[in-house]
Design a protein around this motif. Structure first.
Motif, PDB file in Angstrom:
ATOM      1  N   ALA A 130       0.820  -1.220   0.000  1.00 52.52           N
ATOM      2  CA  ALA A 130       0.000   0.000   0.000  1.00 52.52           C
ATOM      3  C   ALA A 130       0.847   1.261   0.000  1.00 52.52           C
ATOM      4  O   ALA A 130       0.566   2.197  -0.769  1.00 52.52           O
ATOM      5  CB  ALA A 130      -0.953  -0.014   1.194  1.00 52.52           C
ATOM      6  N   PRO A 131       1.930   1.362   0.827  1.00 51.92           N
ATOM      7  CA  PRO A 131       2.728   2.582   0.758  1.00 51.92           C
ATOM      8  C   PRO A 131       3.339   2.827  -0.607  1.00 51.92           C
ATOM      9  O   PRO A 131       3.552   3.977  -1.004  1.00 51.92           O
ATOM     10  CB  PRO A 131       3.788   2.367   1.824  1.00 51.92           C
ATOM     11  CG  PRO A 131       3.152   1.449   2.813  1.00 51.92           C
ATOM     12  CD  PRO A 131       2.317   0.533   1.980  1.00 51.92           C
ATOM     13  N   ARG A 188      -5.953   1.478   1.782  1.00 51.44           N
ATOM     14  CA  ARG A 188      -5.920   0.492   2.850  1.00 51.44           C
ATOM     15  C   ARG A 188      -6.559  -0.803   2.334  1.00 51.44           C
ATOM     16  O   ARG A 188      -7.581  -0.761   1.651  1.00 51.44           O
ATOM     17  CB  ARG A 188      -6.682   0.986   4.070  1.00 51.44           C
ATOM     18  CG  ARG A 188      -6.724  -0.014   5.214  1.00 51.44           C
ATOM     19  CD  ARG A 188      -7.774   0.357   6.236  1.00 51.44           C
ATOM     20  NE  ARG A 188      -7.347   1.455   7.103  1.00 51.44           N
ATOM     21  CZ  ARG A 188      -8.076   1.899   8.107  1.00 51.44           C
ATOM     22  NH1 ARG A 188      -9.263   1.362   8.352  1.00 51.44           N
ATOM     23  NH2 ARG A 188      -7.624   2.879   8.858  1.00 51.44           N
ATOM     24  N   VAL A 189      -5.908  -1.939   2.689  1.00 44.50           N
ATOM     25  CA  VAL A 189      -6.448  -3.264   2.361  1.00 44.50           C
ATOM     26  C   VAL A 189      -6.832  -3.934   3.669  1.00 44.50           C
ATOM     27  O   VAL A 189      -6.033  -3.965   4.619  1.00 44.50           O
ATOM     28  CB  VAL A 189      -5.431  -4.124   1.582  1.00 44.50           C
ATOM     29  CG1 VAL A 189      -6.023  -5.490   1.267  1.00 44.50           C
ATOM     30  CG2 VAL A 189      -4.994  -3.409   0.305  1.00 44.50           C
ATOM     31  N   GLY A 235      -1.377   2.548   3.274  1.00 44.34           N
ATOM     32  CA  GLY A 235      -0.429   3.452   2.640  1.00 44.34           C
ATOM     33  C   GLY A 235      -0.385   4.815   3.305  1.00 44.34           C
ATOM     34  O   GLY A 235       0.652   5.468   3.322  1.00 44.34           O
ATOM     35  N   HIS A 236      -1.492   5.278   3.840  1.00 43.85           N
ATOM     36  CA  HIS A 236      -1.506   6.618   4.425  1.00 43.85           C
ATOM     37  C   HIS A 236      -1.007   6.614   5.865  1.00 43.85           C
ATOM     38  O   HIS A 236      -0.604   7.635   6.383  1.00 43.85           O
ATOM     39  CB  HIS A 236      -2.923   7.208   4.380  1.00 43.85           C
ATOM     40  CG  HIS A 236      -3.937   6.365   5.091  1.00 43.85           C
ATOM     41  ND1 HIS A 236      -4.532   5.280   4.489  1.00 43.85           N
ATOM     42  CD2 HIS A 236      -4.431   6.424   6.355  1.00 43.85           C
ATOM     43  CE1 HIS A 236      -5.382   4.722   5.340  1.00 43.85           C
ATOM     44  NE2 HIS A 236      -5.320   5.395   6.498  1.00 43.85           N
ATOM     45  N   PHE A 237      -1.043   5.421   6.544  1.00 44.30           N
ATOM     46  CA  PHE A 237      -0.535   5.333   7.912  1.00 44.30           C
ATOM     47  C   PHE A 237      -0.050   3.895   8.119  1.00 44.30           C
ATOM     48  O   PHE A 237      -0.831   3.003   8.445  1.00 44.30           O
ATOM     49  CB  PHE A 237      -1.634   5.711   8.912  1.00 44.30           C
ATOM     50  CG  PHE A 237      -1.125   5.914  10.308  1.00 44.30           C
ATOM     51  CD1 PHE A 237       0.012   6.691  10.549  1.00 44.30           C
ATOM     52  CD2 PHE A 237      -1.759   5.319  11.385  1.00 44.30           C
ATOM     53  CE1 PHE A 237       0.473   6.875  11.830  1.00 44.30           C
ATOM     54  CE2 PHE A 237      -1.285   5.502  12.675  1.00 44.30           C
ATOM     55  CZ  PHE A 237      -0.157   6.289  12.891  1.00 44.30           C
ATOM     56  N   ARG A 238       1.255   3.689   7.917  1.00 46.32           N
ATOM     57  CA  ARG A 238       1.823   2.331   7.899  1.00 46.32           C
ATOM     58  C   ARG A 238       1.597   1.607   9.213  1.00 46.32           C
ATOM     59  O   ARG A 238       1.407   0.378   9.241  1.00 46.32           O
ATOM     60  CB  ARG A 238       3.332   2.449   7.609  1.00 46.32           C
ATOM     61  CG  ARG A 238       4.050   1.123   7.421  1.00 46.32           C
ATOM     62  CD  ARG A 238       5.538   1.379   7.217  1.00 46.32           C
ATOM     63  NE  ARG A 238       6.242   0.121   6.979  1.00 46.32           N
ATOM     64  CZ  ARG A 238       6.505  -0.380   5.785  1.00 46.32           C
ATOM     65  NH1 ARG A 238       6.096   0.296   4.705  1.00 46.32           N
ATOM     66  NH2 ARG A 238       7.145  -1.530   5.631  1.00 46.32           N
ATOM     67  N   ARG A 244      -6.276   9.114  10.472  1.00 43.33           N
ATOM     68  CA  ARG A 244      -4.989   9.458  11.067  1.00 43.33           C
ATOM     69  C   ARG A 244      -3.897   9.309  10.010  1.00 43.33           C
ATOM     70  O   ARG A 244      -3.926   8.411   9.162  1.00 43.33           O
ATOM     71  CB  ARG A 244      -4.715   8.548  12.270  1.00 43.33           C
ATOM     72  CG  ARG A 244      -3.447   8.920  13.042  1.00 43.33           C
ATOM     73  CD  ARG A 244      -3.265   8.009  14.251  1.00 43.33           C
ATOM     74  NE  ARG A 244      -4.266   8.286  15.289  1.00 43.33           N
ATOM     75  CZ  ARG A 244      -5.309   7.520  15.536  1.00 43.33           C
ATOM     76  NH1 ARG A 244      -5.518   6.414  14.827  1.00 43.33           N
ATOM     77  NH2 ARG A 244      -6.171   7.836  16.492  1.00 43.33           N
ATOM     78  N   SER A 245      -2.902  10.195  10.043  1.00 40.77           N
ATOM     79  CA  SER A 245      -1.752  10.128   9.128  1.00 40.77           C
ATOM     80  C   SER A 245      -0.504  10.463   9.948  1.00 40.77           C
ATOM     81  O   SER A 245      -0.594  10.958  11.078  1.00 40.77           O
ATOM     82  CB  SER A 245      -1.920  11.128   7.980  1.00 40.77           C
ATOM     83  OG  SER A 245      -1.788  12.452   8.450  1.00 40.77           O
ATOM     84  N   PRO A 246       0.654  10.228   9.400  1.00 39.20           N
ATOM     85  CA  PRO A 246       1.879  10.564  10.145  1.00 39.20           C
ATOM     86  C   PRO A 246       1.981  12.047  10.489  1.00 39.20           C
ATOM     87  O   PRO A 246       2.604  12.429  11.471  1.00 39.20           O
ATOM     88  CB  PRO A 246       2.996  10.139   9.187  1.00 39.20           C
ATOM     89  CG  PRO A 246       2.382   9.089   8.333  1.00 39.20           C
ATOM     90  CD  PRO A 246       0.963   9.477   8.155  1.00 39.20           C
ATOM     91  N   ASP A 247       1.328  12.893   9.688  1.00 38.72           N
ATOM     92  CA  ASP A 247       1.389  14.335   9.930  1.00 38.72           C
ATOM     93  C   ASP A 247       0.243  14.835  10.805  1.00 38.72           C
ATOM     94  O   ASP A 247       0.144  16.032  11.049  1.00 38.72           O
ATOM     95  CB  ASP A 247       1.360  15.092   8.597  1.00 38.72           C
ATOM     96  CG  ASP A 247       2.560  14.745   7.728  1.00 38.72           C
ATOM     97  OD1 ASP A 247       3.627  14.498   8.317  1.00 38.72           O
ATOM     98  OD2 ASP A 247       2.407  14.717   6.493  1.00 38.72           O
ATOM     99  N   GLY A 248      -0.595  13.938  11.224  1.00 39.90           N
ATOM    100  CA  GLY A 248      -1.710  14.362  12.072  1.00 39.90           C
ATOM    101  C   GLY A 248      -3.025  13.751  11.619  1.00 39.90           C
ATOM    102  O   GLY A 248      -3.466  12.723  12.122  1.00 39.90           O
ATOM    103  N   GLU A 249      -3.694  14.398  10.677  1.00 43.78           N
ATOM    104  CA  GLU A 249      -4.964  13.909  10.170  1.00 43.78           C
ATOM    105  C   GLU A 249      -5.139  14.376   8.753  1.00 43.78           C
ATOM    106  O   GLU A 249      -4.439  15.288   8.274  1.00 43.78           O
ATOM    107  CB  GLU A 249      -6.126  14.437  11.021  1.00 43.78           C
ATOM    108  CG  GLU A 249      -6.285  15.950  10.979  1.00 43.78           C
ATOM    109  CD  GLU A 249      -7.445  16.433  11.796  1.00 43.78           C
ATOM    110  OE1 GLU A 249      -8.254  17.235  11.259  1.00 43.78           O
ATOM    111  OE2 GLU A 249      -7.566  16.032  12.964  1.00 43.78           O
TER     112      GLU A 249
END
Length: 548
Positions: free
Chosen positions: A94-95, A107-108, A119-122, A149-154
């Motif tokens: 996904a990433p 996401r799977v 992919g958006h949040f490993r 949620r993402s690594p940078d916040g949301e």
């Protein structure tokens, strides 16, 4: 208010009112047009936004459908999910696929909702989250706005779900494009419109000025709600436009008022000047001065009025001579009737005393001298009244003496003279209002007339006549109210209407001058007279005179 002022105000109103109506109409029409144009622009922008959202959802759907088809045919995915091999590859899928496909969310998940690759949040790997795909699937057309949620916040994303099967097991793939507020703002044609995103809230019917989206907050794990993309008109533009119209009206109104005032005063002067001249000539007219010339050569309404006044003046000159002759003939008869009436009023107390003496002589002769002594003052005052009356008529038009007169003593004296066995005379005097400013003879004539009428109203039956005095409350100057009330038959409405007319009487031997004389005498003293009557119960005559 003078005619000139009324005319000026009318002309000013004729100028200002249409201007005010025009300004109000322009402001109202301008507001309606601006609001209608804004509504049309809002609808057009809503159509553009709906089309753009539809294109983005369609793009996401096509991309994740391709990704789902690729995973279903990839042996490495089959090995990773069935035999536990290629786990590293599945974690990185996904990433690596997300940026290649241009997605912001990928996401799977398996049938239980476990995250196999994100992919958006490993770090979501191997976490159970069945609510996200379920919320998207339950949305209208399988399209939803999600917060993840993402690594940078949301991040906010326009997400859809696709599914595929591998070795008899079902898998879901979630994909989405970012909801970019900058992109939405770029679609707004100008600063006349504003677009805002409102998150949360219970599902509601679609508003014609907004776009509703199913919203799921994946970070809070909350229930499915509604997000609204609202298009509003910028109210500052309309307010600025209205303020501009108001400023112009504020400038135009005083200028119009000044011009209208100048024009109105000029026209009013031209119209009112000849009318003022006619009024001045008319004010100088009386029966001794009928030499004013009203004739005019003007061909308008003012000229017609002047000629009409001239003709009227000529008729007055001819009528004055005839009127004076008639007055001279009537004066002698009028004076004779009034003298007859006043003499009868002066004789009435003497008549009452003589009747009282005759009754006493017949019933109690031994009391005759005592009764005569009691009633002697009445006889002397009546004779004195007749002597004063004769002197007044000798002078024809005596000057009135407005000095203080003892009203209380006069009422007591008149009451003593009017009492009989059948008539009870009651006197109720306020101690602070014993004197009035009035000629003593005139005041006596007023009281004698009113008391005599009250006694006559009893028509020979037993009854009561009440004389009262009291101060008048709330008057501009100190006044005394004298009231003469009887318990007689009262007056009908027609009798009350004609009570003060000359020669109007209900008594067979009456002259019809009593109340008319009283009214004139009260007026000569600067007072007022009124009457209250109740048919079958009696009448009350009230005289208000200046207090001494």
């Amino acid at each position: 208010m003078s005619f000139r002022t009324r005319l000026a105000l009318a002309l000013i109103a004729a100028a200002i009112v249409p201007l005010a109506v025009l300004g109000f109409g322009v402001r109202r029409e301008l507001t309606a047009r601006v609001e209608q144009q804004a509504a049309d622009r809002r609808q057009a922008l809503l159509a553009v936004l709906k089309a753009d959202l539809a294109n983005q959802f369609s793009l996401v759907r096509s991309r994740i459908h391709s990704l789902a088809a690729g995973l279903a045919a990839d042996n490495r995915f089959r090995l990773a999910v069935r035999e536990g091999g290629e786990r590293r590859w599945l974690l990185d899928w996904a990433p690596e696929a997300m940026p290649a496909s241009g997605l912001a969310v990928l996401r799977v998940q398996d049938a239980e909702g476990r995250v196999l690759s994100s992919g958006h949040f490993r770090n979501e790997f191997d976490r159970l989250d069945p609510e996200l795909p379920a919320a998207i699937v339950s949305a209208h057309a399988g399209e939803a706005l999600v917060r993840l949620r993402s690594p940078d916040g949301e991040l906010l994303a326009l997400a859809v779900v696709d599914s595929f099967r591998v070795s008899g097991r079902s898998y879901r793939i979630v994909g989405g494009l970012p909801f970019d507020s900058t992109r939405v703002t770029a679609l707004v044609p100008s600063n006349e419109l504003m677009v805002s995103l409102e998150l949360g809230g219970a599902p509601a019917d679609a508003d014609p000025e907004e776009i509703g989206l199913t919203y799921y907050d994946g970070m809070a794990g909350g229930p499915v709600s509604t997000a609204r993309l609202v298009v509003r008109h910028n109210p500052a533009l309309l307010r600025d436009l209205q303020r501009g119209v108001n400023r112009w009206m504020a400038v135009a109104a005083p200028l119009t008022l000044l011009l209208a005032l100048a024009l109105a005063m000029s026209l009013a002067s031209r119209v009112s000047r000849p009318l003022a001249e006619l009024a001045e000539k008319t004010s100088r007219l009386d029966l001794d001065r009928l030499n004013e010339d009203f004739s005019s050569e003007r061909d308008d309404e003012i000229g017609a009025l002047g000629n009409l006044l001239a003709a009227m003046t000529n008729r007055l000159r001819a009528s004055t001579t005839r009127l004076r002759d008639a007055e001279r003939r009537a004066a002698t008869g009028e004076l004779a009737r009034q003298i007859n009436h006043d003499v009868k009023n002066g004789l009435a107390p003497i008549r009452h005393v003589l009747r009282h003496l005759a009754d006493t002589a017949a019933k109690s002769p031994e009391r005759l001298a005592a009764v005569f002594g009691e009633r002697r003052a009445t006889l002397e005052s009546s004779v004195s009244y007749l002597e004063d009356l004769a002197r007044n008529y000798a002078r024809l038009a005596p000057a009135l003496d407005h000095g203080p007169s003892d009203l209380a003593a006069l009422l007591e004296e008149v009451a003593r003279g009017a009492r009989t066995d059948a008539v009870e005379i009651a006197v109720r005097l306020e101690p602070e209002v014993t004197r009035v400013r009035a000629d003593a003879v005139v005041l006596r004539r007023i009281v004698e007339n009113l008391v005599s009428n009250a006694v006559d109203a009893l028509e020979g039956r037993p009854g009561r006549v009440t004389l009262t005095t009291e101060p008048v409350r709330g008057a501009a100057e100190p006044l005394v109210r004298l009231a003469v009330a009887d318990t007689g038959r009262g007056m009908s409405a027609e009798e009350l209407r004609r009570a003060f007319d000359d020669f109007q009487t209900t008594k067979p031997s009456g002259t019809g001058l009593g109340l008319s004389v009283v009214r004139r005498l009260v007026g000569d003293l600067g007072g007022s007279l009124r009457v209250e009557t109740r048919p079958g119960q009696g009448s009350t005559f009230s005289v208000e005179l200046p207090a001494a």
